[in-house]
Design a protein around this motif. Structure first.
Motif, mmCIF file in Angstrom:
data_model
loop_
_atom_site.group_PDB
_atom_site.id
_atom_site.type_symbol
_atom_site.label_atom_id
_atom_site.label_comp_id
_atom_site.label_asym_id
_atom_site.label_seq_id
_atom_site.Cartn_x
_atom_site.Cartn_y
_atom_site.Cartn_z
ATOM 1 N N THR A 92 44.040 53.844 68.942
ATOM 2 C CA THR A 92 44.206 53.392 70.323
ATOM 3 C C THR A 92 42.940 52.710 70.811
ATOM 4 O O THR A 92 42.993 51.662 71.460
ATOM 5 C CB THR A 92 44.553 54.581 71.233
ATOM 6 N N TYR A 93 41.800 53.298 70.490
ATOM 7 C CA TYR A 93 40.530 52.711 70.906
ATOM 8 C C TYR A 93 40.343 51.344 70.245
ATOM 9 O O TYR A 93 39.937 50.377 70.899
ATOM 10 C CB TYR A 93 39.380 53.653 70.542
ATOM 11 N N LYS A 96 42.656 48.878 71.777
ATOM 12 C CA LYS A 96 42.170 48.535 73.112
ATOM 13 C C LYS A 96 41.043 47.507 73.013
ATOM 14 O O LYS A 96 40.992 46.551 73.791
ATOM 15 C CB LYS A 96 41.676 49.792 73.824
ATOM 16 N N GLN A 97 40.137 47.724 72.075
ATOM 17 C CA GLN A 97 39.047 46.765 71.904
ATOM 18 C C GLN A 97 39.578 45.400 71.477
ATOM 19 O O GLN A 97 39.168 44.375 72.009
ATOM 20 C CB GLN A 97 38.049 47.280 70.867
ATOM 21 N N SER A 99 42.618 44.212 71.884
ATOM 22 C CA SER A 99 43.415 43.589 72.945
ATOM 23 C C SER A 99 42.537 43.087 74.074
ATOM 24 O O SER A 99 42.805 42.023 74.635
ATOM 25 C CB SER A 99 44.455 44.569 73.477
ATOM 26 N N SER A 100 41.474 43.828 74.419
ATOM 27 C CA SER A 100 40.591 43.338 75.486
ATOM 28 C C SER A 100 39.895 42.056 75.047
ATOM 29 O O SER A 100 39.732 41.125 75.845
ATOM 30 C CB SER A 100 39.575 44.406 75.888
#
Length: 175
Positions: A92-93, A96-97, A99-100
């Motif tokens: 997930t992390y 998230k990285q 996708s950001s």
């Protein structure tokens, strides 16, 4: 004679006293027998409850041993769930990285495209260019959402690729 009458009255009074004492002692004896019987029943009930209580304690001990054994068997599963949770947290992390980063690139390219369009739309050189521009604005407004859809599909492709790479990395790390 008076002494004889007095002795007879005393003897009669003593006989009445003995009669009532006997009656009272019989009542006391009956009460004591009832108390003895009640105590025997209470003792019998206590003995039965003691046996049942011992059986319940034995069953409780057996259940406790069984639960402890099963908990020991479940410990590896719990460790696996914990590791899975940590892995999902890391994935997930990482997503998230990724996708950001993708969103910031997408926003940056979108901003640059809008600036280019804004620069182009600010000063059309000729009347025909202004006509074409207004025609595009009215009739080709569906072109931009199609481009945005293709960009979002590309973005999802990047995320899928990143997740696949991450899974490959985790499998190699686990070996």
């Amino acid at each position: 004679m008076l002494t004889q009458i007095s002795v007879a009255i005393i003897a009669l009074a003593f006989a009445v006293l003995v009669f009532f004492l006997i009656k009272t002692l019989k009542a006391a004896t009956q009460s004591l027998e009832k108390v003895t019987q009640t105590l025997q029943e209470v003792q019998k009930t206590v003995d039965e409850l003691t046996y049942e209580l011992k059986q319940t304690i034995r069953n409780t001990n057996d259940i406790t041993v069984d639960v402890q054994h099963k908990m020991k068997q479940i410990d590896p599963v719990m460790d696996t769930v914990k590791n899975l949770g940590e892995a999902l947290s890391e994935v997930t992390y990482a997503v998230k990285q990724v996708s950001s980063g993708m969103v910031s690139k997408f926003k940056q390219s979108r901003t640059e495209q809008k600036k280019e369009q804004h620069v182009r739309t600010e000063v059309p050189l000729t009347a025909s260019e202004r006509t074409f521009q207004s025609y595009d604005a009215v009739y080709n407004h569906d072109a931009e959402p199609a481009q945005e859809k293709s960009r979002s599909r590309n973005w999802l492709g990047y995320v899928d690729t990143a997740v696949g790479l991450w899974n490959s990395f985790r499998r190699q790390k686990a070996r």
